[in-house]
Each structure stands twice: as C-alpha cells, then as structure tokens.
Design a protein around this motif. Structure first.
Motif: not given
Length: 137
Positions: A69-91
């Motif tokens: 759509s070329g715009s910001c939209a409500p995030n209903n699970g399409q975009c996960c946290p963008s913290t890069g890699t994570c440690i297994d089982n981290e919440l």
C-alpha cells in the motif's frame, strides 16, 4: 600513428571515463520527490525521497511499513520484533496482543499465544491465568 594519438590523449580519455563513472554513481541514488521504499533491515521503517535523496522514517508504534500500500498499517503479526538475532527461548512482548508474545526459536522471533483465559505478564514474562480481567478483547 594510432598508437601515438592514443598515448597523446590517454589522460583525456581516462579523465572522461572517471567523470562518467562519478556521474553514474551520483545519479544511481537519486529519487523522485515523495517516492518511498521499504527498509529491508526493519519492517517498521521505510525511506521517503526528500530533495532527491532517500531519508529514513519510522512508522508510529504498533504499525509496520506495508510496501504493497506504500503506507504504515496496523501490525497484526506481519512484523515481528526487529532486534536481529536472538537467544533461543528468549521472550518478547507482543505490543498488539496482551495474550500473545514472541519466543526466540533458532535465532528468530516466532509469534506465540497464551492459552484461552490467560495473558502474557510483561514483568515475569510468562502466561498467567487472567483472574482479574487484565486482558479483555
């Protein structure tokens, strides 16, 4: 004869070649005013063209950049946290759903849901039975 002419003008040819490459490099990042493109490193960010150059912008909290759509939209699970890699089982908290959270699986955050009647307690980072109607939807 041609060899002597080539030697005579080799500096001029070299200068023309360098100018052409420099000009090509400058125009490759040019854009049209208002043009947008996604940020491949962060699904909550995007770039917008301002005065011929792309400038980074971020969607409001709880939104993601929808390139279709070329715009910001409500995030209903399409975009996960963008913290890069994570440690297994981290919440991590799911800011859009009090009964959900993200769990790190093999270096990537995956959306998880608490059992029905439970919510994700952000302090202890665990699902808790909702006896006080903390999470109503």
């Amino acid at each position: 004869m041609y060899l002597s002419l080539l030697k005579k003008y080799q500096n001029v040819l070299l200068l023309c070649l360098l100018c052409w490459q420099f000009t090509e490099a400058l125009t490759s990042d040019c854009c049209n005013e208002g043009e947008t493109k996604e940020d491949s490193n962060d699904c909550t960010s995007y770039f917008v063209c301002c005065n011929g150059a792309f400038v980074s912008k971020t969607c409001e909290s709880g939104n993601y950049w929808n390139s279709n759509s070329g715009s910001c939209a409500p995030n209903n699970g399409q975009c996960c946290p963008s913290t890069g890699t994570c440690i297994d089982n981290e919440l991590e908290v799911d800011p859009q759903n009090c009964a959900a959270y993200y769990q790190c699986v093999k270096g990537q955050f995956v959306s998880q849901k608490c059992a029905s009647g439970s919510y994700f307690d952000t302090i202890i980072k665990a699902c808790v039975i909702d006896t006080e109607c903390i999470c109503t939807s």
